[in-house]
Design an enzyme around this catalytic site. Sequence first.
Site, PDB file in Angstrom:
ATOM      1  N   SER A  16       0.795  -1.224   0.000  1.00  0.00           N
ATOM      2  CA  SER A  16       0.000   0.000   0.000  1.00  0.00           C
ATOM      3  C   SER A  16       0.827   1.273   0.000  1.00  0.00           C
ATOM      4  CB  SER A  16      -0.946   0.000   1.192  1.00  0.00           C
ATOM      5  OG  SER A  16      -0.219  -0.178   2.384  1.00  0.00           O
ATOM      6  N   HIS A  33      -5.300  -3.299  -2.788  1.00  0.00           N
ATOM      7  CA  HIS A  33      -4.923  -2.300  -3.794  1.00  0.00           C
ATOM      8  C   HIS A  33      -4.741  -2.911  -5.185  1.00  0.00           C
ATOM      9  CE1 HIS A  33      -4.464   0.913  -0.859  1.00  0.00           C
ATOM     10  NE2 HIS A  33      -4.006  -0.032  -0.055  1.00  0.00           N
ATOM     11  N   LYS A  89     -11.991   0.247  -1.932  1.00  0.00           N
ATOM     12  CA  LYS A  89     -11.041   1.001  -2.746  1.00  0.00           C
ATOM     13  C   LYS A  89     -11.583   1.103  -4.176  1.00  0.00           C
ATOM     14  CE  LYS A  89      -7.549   0.385   0.624  1.00  0.00           C
ATOM     15  NZ  LYS A  89      -8.278  -0.428   1.616  1.00  0.00           N
TER      16      LYS A  89
END
Length: 637
Positions: free
Chosen positions: A431, A459, A489
Amino acid sequence: MADVKMNSGVDGLFTVKMRASQGGRHVSGAERIVPVSRISSVFSALAERALRHSKGVPDFVNLKAEAAGDVRRVPALPVTTFEVASVSEGWEKAKEILRAAGVARADEICGRFRETYALRGAMLLDADTLERLDRSGGRGVRATNMDSSSPSPASAKNHFAEALVLASKVLSAPNIVAEVCMSDDPDYVTGYVATRVSGYCRITKLKEPGDEAGGRIFLYRGHREDVAATVDYLERQTVLVETERQTTTDVPRRFASIERELDEIDAAGLRRELRTVAERDCCRVVVNGRSLVSFASNDYLGLAADPRVSEAAADAVRLHGVGSGASRLVTGTLPPHAELERRIAAFKGGESAIAFATGYMANVGAISAIAGRGDVVFSDALNHASIIDGCRLSGAEVVVYPHLDMDALDGRLVGYHGFRRRLVVSDGVFSMDGDMLDLPRFLEVCRRHDAFSMVDEAHALGVVGATGRGLSEYFGCGHPDLMMGTLSKALGSAGGYVAGDTLVVEYLRQRARPFIFSTAPDVAAMSAAVAALGLLADGPELVARLRQNVRVFVAALADEGIKVCTESAIVPILVGDERAAMRVSDRLAERGFLIPAIRYPTVARGAARLRAAVGFRHAEADLLAAAHAVGDAMRAG
Ligand code: WAQ
Ligand code: MG
């Protein structure tokens, strides 16, 4: 120079004052009222503030501490905020508030505001005759010796908190009926009018951005012979303003170590402040009244504000209500939960999936369920905090292997035979660095040692692989046993999941404590994620465009001489020193870009960086301008 008068005052309280100047020109000033025990940490926090001022590095900093005399405690004024569309509307509002407090000549008073621009203090005016009462030779009346009773960070100026303290003291002075104030910070356009009748009234626009004019007026109503007493109160009386928490500075002993630690965080330049985003629209956010192009969000595909996603959430709420009412295992499982789990499993190519309210809970829940006392977990040195916390909570032995070093992992696994379970866990995309796990190698090592494999694709989902399915798609290889990811996300919703074989998922349903003992995630989040998955499955061009944007940004940074590597949408720009990273980030904000600085403990000490998250919706012009601004800000140091 530091100068401490050591005779302890009433309550053992001291007034600590900082003033900084450059070539005789005032740069920054602040004061705090603190117990003796906090003097040294407040000294360093205020020194930090003096040295980090945007007006420049001072050549003179004066810090002094003096025993506070008789301390008065006054309540903070109640606060109201008036949103106005224009400067003229702002001043109309100011006059209206003054009139409501019985100040009839509000027009003329506001008309005289520019007389205050040249002053360092406030102009004291008779509220009725408009006669100027301060006899200070152009300096104005300075309100000093006041602080909030609950500590706030000393190292950065918080315009609102400091102004509320000042206004609360001023309005507690004899014969003062109102105050009008506008900051001389060119970027701070919110001002206020404070009266005994309406309290502290914030007005969101009293000047245009870029205007350095600012000033203050105190309005007096009383006998002429009492003016001196009022000025004396404003300039000398020590006042503690009771804000928020009704605590005093002589907090119970048990809080002292907490207060000290907060001051230390402050002094090290590591105090985090929450910035409230007043509005957002694609990649633009409005923070502190300023509109910035944001590189701070993990909403990589811009789906958080996509109407099709929000509508799905709204529909789910209309149908099922907001809260789920109980744990999933009691009566909390509603149709959107089951649907999301089906869809995620299908998208990821697993048999089943289990949803959690957050990604953090998914990691903590899955790791602590699979591994327990007598087991061993192998964890990459740069894994996310939620993985680290899951390892700690599991009670298993934890073996941290060097970042992405598969040979080292292989070697460590050899040394841990005879354990009931061995779990290897890694971020898929890291990250804070944006680099990626070599999944085929990872799986090969895990399988050879018959260890459980778990990969966190928070991610990676929606970013990595031609259609955003993640690392397995990117490498064209198999899956780890536990495929963890988030809905918060690229999917623009909230929550986390683990997908995998039915056997493993079923086990998590029985054993993952954050799943068992939390109320089920809200249906809005589930349905929003389902809609986002649908958009992603139908539109691989979302992912392609995102990747193109990343390439544009990285190439533009290279033109600035900044070489970065990323295999995701996370672009790390290494700075090193924590304070330098904050400065670079501040400079970028001045240029209209929000690119947050990431500091310890999120990354190692001395490895502070800017973390830019590129999004699908960034316009090419914004990417180029941002890269250019990064280059300038880095060169300025
Ligand atoms: N006493 C009297 N006047 C002062 C003082 C003081 N201690 N400090 C500043 N002034 C005068 C001086 O003329 C400045 O030019 C003017 O006030 C503005 O000072 O709710 O930051 O420090 O968000 O620029 C308003 C916050 C912020 C509104 C005010 O004032 C909100 C601010 P600044
Ligand atoms: Mg001024």
